[in-house]
Design a protein around this motif. Structure first.
Motif, PDB file in Angstrom:
ATOM      1  N   TYR A 217     -13.949  21.328  18.785  1.00 22.14           N
ATOM      2  CA  TYR A 217     -15.018  20.892  18.449  1.00 22.14           C
ATOM      3  C   TYR A 217     -14.658  19.295  17.774  1.00 22.14           C
ATOM      4  O   TYR A 217     -15.371  18.305  17.509  1.00 22.14           O
ATOM      5  CB  TYR A 217     -15.060  21.272  16.920  1.00 22.14           C
ATOM      6  CG  TYR A 217     -16.402  22.576  17.540  1.00 22.14           C
ATOM      7  CD1 TYR A 217     -18.135  22.285  17.052  1.00 22.14           C
ATOM      8  CD2 TYR A 217     -15.851  23.536  17.549  1.00 22.14           C
ATOM      9  CE1 TYR A 217     -18.844  22.839  17.204  1.00 22.14           C
ATOM     10  CE2 TYR A 217     -17.295  24.502  17.852  1.00 22.14           C
ATOM     11  CZ  TYR A 217     -18.450  24.357  17.726  1.00 22.14           C
ATOM     12  OH  TYR A 217     -19.930  25.531  18.070  1.00 22.14           O
ATOM     13  N   GLY A 218     -13.147  18.934  18.602  1.00 20.04           N
ATOM     14  CA  GLY A 218     -12.722  17.306  18.546  1.00 20.04           C
ATOM     15  C   GLY A 218     -11.960  17.024  17.226  1.00 20.04           C
ATOM     16  O   GLY A 218     -12.211  15.690  16.674  1.00 20.04           O
ATOM     17  N   GLY A 219     -11.798  17.784  16.505  1.00 19.35           N
ATOM     18  CA  GLY A 219     -11.319  18.014  14.770  1.00 19.35           C
ATOM     19  C   GLY A 219      -9.575  18.388  15.239  1.00 19.35           C
ATOM     20  O   GLY A 219      -9.111  18.616  16.037  1.00 19.35           O
ATOM     21  N   THR A 220      -9.073  17.802  14.493  1.00 19.25           N
ATOM     22  CA  THR A 220      -7.152  18.136  14.040  1.00 19.25           C
ATOM     23  C   THR A 220      -7.309  18.138  12.525  1.00 19.25           C
ATOM     24  O   THR A 220      -7.972  17.253  11.962  1.00 19.25           O
ATOM     25  CB  THR A 220      -6.657  16.963  14.702  1.00 19.25           C
ATOM     26  OG1 THR A 220      -5.497  17.334  14.759  1.00 19.25           O
ATOM     27  CG2 THR A 220      -7.185  15.683  14.133  1.00 19.25           C
ATOM     28  N   TRP A 221      -6.072  18.453  12.384  1.00 20.79           N
ATOM     29  CA  TRP A 221      -5.299  18.636  10.331  1.00 20.79           C
ATOM     30  C   TRP A 221      -5.017  16.939  10.292  1.00 20.79           C
ATOM     31  O   TRP A 221      -4.776  16.137   9.746  1.00 20.79           O
ATOM     32  CB  TRP A 221      -4.439  19.723  10.875  1.00 20.79           C
ATOM     33  CG  TRP A 221      -4.942  20.822  10.554  1.00 20.79           C
ATOM     34  CD1 TRP A 221      -5.022  21.544  11.751  1.00 20.79           C
ATOM     35  CD2 TRP A 221      -5.009  21.950   9.057  1.00 20.79           C
ATOM     36  NE1 TRP A 221      -5.429  23.727  10.810  1.00 20.79           N
ATOM     37  CE2 TRP A 221      -5.424  22.779   9.731  1.00 20.79           C
ATOM     38  CE3 TRP A 221      -4.958  21.296   7.919  1.00 20.79           C
ATOM     39  CZ2 TRP A 221      -5.510  24.168   9.404  1.00 20.79           C
ATOM     40  CZ3 TRP A 221      -4.885  22.480   7.859  1.00 20.79           C
ATOM     41  CH2 TRP A 221      -5.435  23.625   7.509  1.00 20.79           C
ATOM     42  N   PHE A 222      -4.387  16.512  11.538  1.00 18.53           N
ATOM     43  CA  PHE A 222      -3.880  14.769  11.640  1.00 18.53           C
ATOM     44  C   PHE A 222      -3.642  13.966  12.550  1.00 18.53           C
ATOM     45  O   PHE A 222      -3.323  15.354  13.742  1.00 18.53           O
ATOM     46  CB  PHE A 222      -2.002  15.577  11.045  1.00 18.53           C
ATOM     47  CG  PHE A 222      -1.740  15.779   9.383  1.00 18.53           C
ATOM     48  CD1 PHE A 222      -2.011  15.388   8.333  1.00 18.53           C
ATOM     49  CD2 PHE A 222      -1.503  17.410   9.709  1.00 18.53           C
ATOM     50  CE1 PHE A 222      -1.592  15.925   7.291  1.00 18.53           C
ATOM     51  CE2 PHE A 222      -0.918  17.869   8.290  1.00 18.53           C
ATOM     52  CZ  PHE A 222      -1.395  17.088   7.416  1.00 18.53           C
ATOM     53  N   GLU A 223      -4.210  12.945  12.373  1.00 18.08           N
ATOM     54  CA  GLU A 223      -4.366  12.087  13.748  1.00 18.08           C
ATOM     55  C   GLU A 223      -2.727  11.467  14.271  1.00 18.08           C
ATOM     56  O   GLU A 223      -1.635  12.233  13.465  1.00 18.08           O
ATOM     57  CB  GLU A 223      -5.196  10.792  13.266  1.00 18.08           C
ATOM     58  CG  GLU A 223      -6.079  11.296  13.419  1.00 18.08           C
ATOM     59  CD  GLU A 223      -7.326  10.143  13.161  1.00 18.08           C
ATOM     60  OE1 GLU A 223      -6.820   8.911  12.762  1.00 18.08           O
ATOM     61  OE2 GLU A 223      -7.994   9.667  13.880  1.00 18.08           O
ATOM     62  N   PRO A 391      -3.560  19.800  21.999  1.00 15.62           N
ATOM     63  CA  PRO A 391      -4.850  21.070  21.732  1.00 15.62           C
ATOM     64  C   PRO A 391      -6.216  20.378  21.740  1.00 15.62           C
ATOM     65  O   PRO A 391      -6.737  21.168  22.196  1.00 15.62           O
ATOM     66  CB  PRO A 391      -3.638  21.781  20.852  1.00 15.62           C
ATOM     67  CG  PRO A 391      -3.203  20.485  19.731  1.00 15.62           C
ATOM     68  CD  PRO A 391      -2.827  19.832  21.098  1.00 15.62           C
ATOM     69  N   GLY A 392      -5.705  18.752  21.709  1.00 19.01           N
ATOM     70  CA  GLY A 392      -7.396  18.441  21.276  1.00 19.01           C
ATOM     71  C   GLY A 392      -8.002  17.459  22.138  1.00 19.01           C
ATOM     72  O   GLY A 392      -7.809  17.393  23.478  1.00 19.01           O
ATOM     73  N   VAL A 393      -9.217  16.762  21.114  1.00 22.19           N
ATOM     74  CA  VAL A 393      -9.183  15.597  22.168  1.00 22.19           C
ATOM     75  C   VAL A 393      -8.459  14.098  21.802  1.00 22.19           C
ATOM     76  O   VAL A 393      -8.441  12.867  22.309  1.00 22.19           O
ATOM     77  CB  VAL A 393     -11.025  15.527  21.408  1.00 22.19           C
ATOM     78  CG1 VAL A 393     -11.594  16.795  21.791  1.00 22.19           C
ATOM     79  CG2 VAL A 393     -10.864  15.292  20.151  1.00 22.19           C
ATOM     80  N   GLN A 394      -7.712  14.168  21.166  1.00 21.76           N
ATOM     81  CA  GLN A 394      -6.400  12.972  20.522  1.00 21.76           C
ATOM     82  C   GLN A 394      -5.004  13.523  20.284  1.00 21.76           C
ATOM     83  O   GLN A 394      -4.766  14.567  20.131  1.00 21.76           O
ATOM     84  CB  GLN A 394      -7.232  12.689  19.378  1.00 21.76           C
ATOM     85  CG  GLN A 394      -6.890  13.505  17.601  1.00 21.76           C
ATOM     86  CD  GLN A 394      -8.131  14.758  17.992  1.00 21.76           C
ATOM     87  OE1 GLN A 394      -7.558  15.735  17.934  1.00 21.76           O
ATOM     88  NE2 GLN A 394      -9.493  14.650  16.867  1.00 21.76           N
ATOM     89  N   PRO A 395      -4.179  12.820  19.865  1.00 20.16           N
ATOM     90  CA  PRO A 395      -3.058  12.484  19.803  1.00 20.16           C
ATOM     91  C   PRO A 395      -2.300  13.198  18.758  1.00 20.16           C
ATOM     92  O   PRO A 395      -2.971  12.516  17.634  1.00 20.16           O
ATOM     93  CB  PRO A 395      -2.050  11.000  20.446  1.00 20.16           C
ATOM     94  CG  PRO A 395      -3.341  10.513  20.868  1.00 20.16           C
ATOM     95  CD  PRO A 395      -5.077  10.403  20.582  1.00 20.16           C
ATOM     96  N   ARG A 396      -1.451  13.980  19.052  1.00 15.74           N
ATOM     97  CA  ARG A 396      -1.317  14.636  17.820  1.00 15.74           C
ATOM     98  C   ARG A 396       0.520  14.682  17.246  1.00 15.74           C
ATOM     99  O   ARG A 396       1.033  13.748  18.167  1.00 15.74           O
ATOM    100  CB  ARG A 396      -1.305  16.465  18.217  1.00 15.74           C
ATOM    101  CG  ARG A 396      -2.906  16.761  18.481  1.00 15.74           C
ATOM    102  CD  ARG A 396      -3.598  17.201  17.261  1.00 15.74           C
ATOM    103  NE  ARG A 396      -4.802  17.204  17.960  1.00 15.74           N
ATOM    104  CZ  ARG A 396      -5.284  18.227  17.589  1.00 15.74           C
ATOM    105  NH1 ARG A 396      -4.546  19.009  17.265  1.00 15.74           N
ATOM    106  NH2 ARG A 396      -6.436  18.466  18.103  1.00 15.74           N
TER     107      ARG A 396
END
Length: 449
Positions: A217-223, A391-396
């Motif tokens: 859904y485009g979320g993440t715990w941390f950017e 695993p998502g839409v932004q770097p982790r």
């Protein structure tokens, strides 16, 4: 693993300091020639199988007796963390996962097993599936646990129920499609729920599937810069979707349902769909354990904004550094993760029950290919497409699909899961749960910025 992990290597010790862990010296005693070892393992079907087979096979061959302790997943995580982190020495081998191994290897809590694996030509270490080896390796490139079985996640569905409603499951469904199917298939009058999903608190229970939903859904715990995003619109949207789906079309007792409970619910034909571990398929296709054997379809993990969303996990056998019986422990581990053990399971218990997802050669065994034809390709495809680095839409900032590869995540994920489970039960809201989670995530982020 994040470069900053070294700076917080003691983080897990801080988490376990408040637990009633074993503070004594090793209870294992003896030396490497001792003929009894202790094993702690999670109560999944594959572990129950090895308990049945050990005495008449491994013990008879080696003279080594294995004393097993089996615990539910959350209890297992607490127990093994207390013992290993506090140097309790109660167990010679234990099942641990892809989350713990790199962190514990960094802290010097586990024996490396690459040396023994490479020295035994019959073990064929090069046959192990590469993502599983990587997930169980330390920064030095050595394995610190051997995979017992590997898994991703996928969507399981009852083909008979779908056919009765004239519905067709796509190979790669979206979560919107899944919600629509759940509404159409939900039939409380017949005791059938539209879907079964984990609602049991625990970072490895509720948040294993839910974090994959957050990712897609485009979320993440941390950017990437460790900015906490637990109360972001994307995290909220995913969590609200998951909670509402369970409240509207999920199984009874959802806040108390983990992997085992959903396995039983779906296996009894009481849910039309189930999103969970690929390793569940073997049990579902065993007619002695499942009422839906031969009636299950398998699709890739549902998505929203990403192409794939399945997790990557392995339950693996590790040796704590405190064991005084490393030679005997390795003999057990090498047997439990060998080609011969897979053959033994297939011949004695049924080929669908082979602990798969760890060896390439498994998928060339004619008997296994036949028994697993309904799910083998989707399982392998899911494992191959799982990307713990992106695993998502932004770097982790750290590795992990369904977890964040830092010691603090076990505590953080569990605390937030308790609030989300309460939202499923209707005693709080998702907004409040994630607002509290944001504060806790902010505290964790301060250690890394």
């Amino acid at each position: 693993m994040s470069k900053k992990l070294a700076a917080i290597a003691a983080g897990l010790l801080a988490f376990t300091a408040g637990c009633s862990g074993a503070g004594s010296t090793s209870s294992g005693g003896g030396d490497s020639s001792d003929t009894t070892i202790t094993a702690l393992m999670v109560g999944n079907p594959q572990m129950e199988d090895i308990q049945k087979l050990t005495a008449d096979n491994f013990t008879k061959q080696t003279g080594i007796t294995v004393k097993f302790t089996i615990l539910p997943e959350n209890e297992l995580r607490d127990k093994v963390t207390q013992d290993v982190a506090n140097q309790g020495g109660q167990y010679d081998v234990a099942t641990v996962g892809a989350y713990e191994v790199p962190i514990w290897a960094k802290n010097g809590w586990l024996h490396e097993v690459s040396t023994q694996a490479a020295a035994d030509a019959s073990y064929d270490v090069n046959d192990l599936i590469k993502p599983m080896v990587s997930s169980l390796s330390g920064e030095d490139g050595k394995m610190y646990a051997a995979p017992f079985y590997g898994e991703s996640s996928f969507l399981m569905y009852n083909k008979e129920l779908f056919e009765a409603k004239g519905l067709t499951m796509p190979e790669k469904p979206t979560w919107a499609q899944v919600a629509d199917f759940a509404a159409k298939l939900d039939d409380k009058s017949k005791g059938v729920s539209g879907i079964c999903l984990r609602g049991l608190p625990g970072w490895g229970e509720l948040f294993a599937p839910l974090t994959t939903v957050v990712n897609t859904y485009g979320g993440t715990w941390f950017e990437k810069d460790w900015t906490a995003k637990v109360d972001s619109p994307e995290f909220k949207e995913a969590t609200n979707f998951y909670v509402n789906l369970l409240k509207q079309h999920g199984q009874p007792g959802a806040p108390q349902s983990g992997f085992t409970e959903c396995l039983n619910t779906f296996g009894q034909g009481k849910a039309a769909m189930w999103y969970d571990a690929t390793s569940a398929a073997g049990t579902l296709e065993d007619p002695n354990a499942s009422k839906v054997a031969g009636k299950v379809g398998y699709a890739y993990a549902p998505v929203n904004k990403t192409e794939y969303s399945g997790w990557l996990w392995t339950w693996a056998w590790a040796m704590p550094k405190t064991t005084k019986k490393a030679d005997a422990a390795w003999k057990f581990i090498s047997w439990a993760t060998s080609k011969d053990y897979e053959k033994l399971v297939g011949e004695k218990l049924g080929w669908s029950r082979v602990p798969s997802g760890k060896r390439t050669s498994t998928y060339s065994i004619p008997e296994y290919k036949e028994s697993a034809k309904a799910f083998a390709d989707v399982t392998l495809g899911s494992i191959e497409h799982a990307d713990p680095t992106n695993p998502g839409v932004q770097p982790r900032p750290a590795l992990g699909v369904q977890f964040v590869g830092i010691p603090e995540f076990a505590d953080l994920g569990t605390k937030v899961s308790q609030e989300v489970s309460a939202a499923i039960a209707g005693s709080t809201t998702v907004d409040k749960a994630l607002a509290d989670g944001q504060k806790q995530a902010d505290d964790v982020a301060k250690k890394y910025k």
